[in-house]
Motif scaffolding. Sequence first.
Motif, PDB file in Angstrom:
ATOM      1  N   UNK A   6       0.868  -1.180   0.000  1.00 35.25           N
ATOM      2  CA  UNK A   6       0.000   0.000   0.000  1.00 35.25           C
ATOM      3  C   UNK A   6       0.900   1.223   0.000  1.00 35.25           C
ATOM      4  N   UNK A   7       0.548   2.225  -0.766  1.00 33.32           N
ATOM      5  CA  UNK A   7       1.351   3.446  -0.804  1.00 33.32           C
ATOM      6  C   UNK A   7       1.080   4.321   0.417  1.00 33.32           C
ATOM      7  N   UNK A  19      -2.184  -9.262   9.917  1.00 34.79           N
ATOM      8  CA  UNK A  19      -1.659 -10.353   9.091  1.00 34.79           C
ATOM      9  C   UNK A  19      -0.751 -11.269   9.909  1.00 34.79           C
ATOM     10  N   UNK A  20      -0.415 -12.430   9.349  1.00 35.42           N
ATOM     11  CA  UNK A  20       0.485 -13.351  10.054  1.00 35.42           C
ATOM     12  C   UNK A  20       1.849 -12.712  10.326  1.00 35.42           C
ATOM     13  N   UNK A  21       2.498 -13.170  11.375  1.00 35.26           N
ATOM     14  CA  UNK A  21       3.839 -12.676  11.699  1.00 35.26           C
ATOM     15  C   UNK A  21       4.786 -12.935  10.529  1.00 35.26           C
ATOM     16  N   UNK A  22       5.663 -11.991  10.277  1.00 41.50           N
ATOM     17  CA  UNK A  22       6.657 -12.160   9.230  1.00 41.50           C
ATOM     18  C   UNK A  22       6.216 -11.738   7.846  1.00 41.50           C
ATOM     19  N   UNK A  23       4.983 -11.228   7.709  1.00 45.07           N
ATOM     20  CA  UNK A  23       4.530 -10.777   6.401  1.00 45.07           C
ATOM     21  C   UNK A  23       5.426  -9.626   5.931  1.00 45.07           C
ATOM     22  N   UNK A  24       5.796  -9.646   4.665  1.00 42.56           N
ATOM     23  CA  UNK A  24       6.626  -8.584   4.101  1.00 42.56           C
ATOM     24  C   UNK A  24       5.730  -7.451   3.623  1.00 42.56           C
ATOM     25  N   UNK A  25       6.215  -6.232   3.758  1.00 39.96           N
ATOM     26  CA  UNK A  25       5.426  -5.078   3.332  1.00 39.96           C
ATOM     27  C   UNK A  25       6.182  -4.277   2.283  1.00 39.96           C
ATOM     28  N   UNK A  26       5.416  -3.676   1.378  1.00 43.19           N
ATOM     29  CA  UNK A  26       5.976  -2.906   0.278  1.00 43.19           C
ATOM     30  C   UNK A  26       5.161  -1.644   0.051  1.00 43.19           C
ATOM     31  N   UNK A  27       5.823  -0.602  -0.379  1.00 42.44           N
ATOM     32  CA  UNK A  27       5.149   0.629  -0.768  1.00 42.44           C
ATOM     33  C   UNK A  27       4.968   0.715  -2.268  1.00 42.44           C
TER      34      UNK A  27
END
Length: 82
Positions: A6-7, A19-27
């Motif tokens: 999400x931006x 979300x589950x632990x360890x989920x990667x996030x991106x902009x």
Amino acid sequence: CAALCDVYEPYLELARKESPAGVKTYGDFRELLQQPGLDAVVIASPDHWHAPMLMAALAAKKDVYLEKPLSKTLEESQRIIS
């Protein structure tokens, strides 16, 4: 859920917490599409981003679930089915 994008940082953080632990996030969705081992994506974005994100995901060899509408113009629709 392996990754989120999400931006708008506050929404991204809210989704990460749910979300589950360890989920990667991106902009930037293009960075998410480069994540190895990611087989499929769900596109839930403003309508004018549907077709560009779909085309990028398909180019990255991902399976895609996309909200309606798939495109906003006939030209975008033609590119999608070509």
